[in-house]
Design a protein around this motif. Sequence first.
Motif, PDB file in Angstrom:
ATOM      1  N   SER A 172      -8.176   0.863  -0.043  1.00  0.00           N
ATOM      2  CA  SER A 172      -9.035   0.149   0.900  1.00  0.00           C
ATOM      3  C   SER A 172      -9.036   0.841   2.262  1.00  0.00           C
ATOM      4  O   SER A 172      -7.977   1.178   2.807  1.00  0.00           O
ATOM      5  N   TYR A 189     -14.621  -0.370   2.848  1.00  0.00           N
ATOM      6  CA  TYR A 189     -14.240  -0.572   1.451  1.00  0.00           C
ATOM      7  C   TYR A 189     -12.965  -1.394   1.389  1.00  0.00           C
ATOM      8  O   TYR A 189     -11.920  -0.976   1.901  1.00  0.00           O
ATOM      9  N   TYR A 190     -13.062  -2.574   0.759  1.00  0.00           N
ATOM     10  CA  TYR A 190     -11.886  -3.435   0.641  1.00  0.00           C
ATOM     11  C   TYR A 190     -11.745  -3.897  -0.801  1.00  0.00           C
ATOM     12  O   TYR A 190     -12.645  -4.535  -1.359  1.00  0.00           O
ATOM     13  N   GLU A 191     -10.622  -3.549  -1.398  1.00  0.00           N
ATOM     14  CA  GLU A 191     -10.297  -3.978  -2.750  1.00  0.00           C
ATOM     15  C   GLU A 191      -8.849  -4.467  -2.722  1.00  0.00           C
ATOM     16  O   GLU A 191      -7.927  -3.666  -2.551  1.00  0.00           O
TER      17      GLU A 191
END
Length: 240
Positions: free
Chosen positions: A27, A31-33
């Motif tokens: 992340s 972009y965040y996971e």
Amino acid sequence: MANTVLHKADTRGFADHGWLKSYHTFSFAGYYEPSRIHFGALRVLNDDSVAGGGGFGKHPHDNMEIISIPLEGALEHQDSMSNVATIKNGDIQVMSAGTGVQHSEYNKNTDEHVKFLQIWVFPNKRNVEPRYDQVTLNPADRHNQLQQVLSPNADDAGVWIHQNAWFHLADFDKSISTEYKIKGAGNGVYVFILKGDVKVNDQLLNTRDGYGIWDVDGFSITAESDAEFLLMEVPMEFKY
């Protein structure tokens, strides 16, 4: 029993800013996971391509070990410690941000892209005095063997950081195999394939795949084709 995590190349985050195309293994920025925040002390692994003349303007960092590994082209670095330097393929650069530093990075050339890996590692000491270093490596020293490029020790080969971590680069011909032994108790290794096909134990990895392995004493690595890869050994448990 080994623990593992597989990150296929096409599952990474991607940002296209025109002048910058960046693939994010973990992340980062937009972009965040939640399942991919970090691998132990390894916080960022960005696979960046910067267009001719493009770059990152001056921006701040603190309390992070920042490593840049150029793959193609030349990257110009300037920082608030009065360092001005250019790094290219064969070099490795490290910056301990510590109490705080500002830096900029630009493509040195206007007629070609610069491609590099930007890697962040959580330090084992906070608020250290900022520092900068770079070294030029001999690519021949990674042909069919593991070349140490980073460690916790200032007198070892490569650069050093404030963390119990070791990085190795390798350029293997097809069918070459080796064993990697974990150096630090409680550490794991994140394997990143720069080019080609590689087996880690029984797991087949392809270009730009990432594979984390921990709770082991070591593992085997076999080139299924001519291949280049990076091994990043880091603590799995750490205080920040």
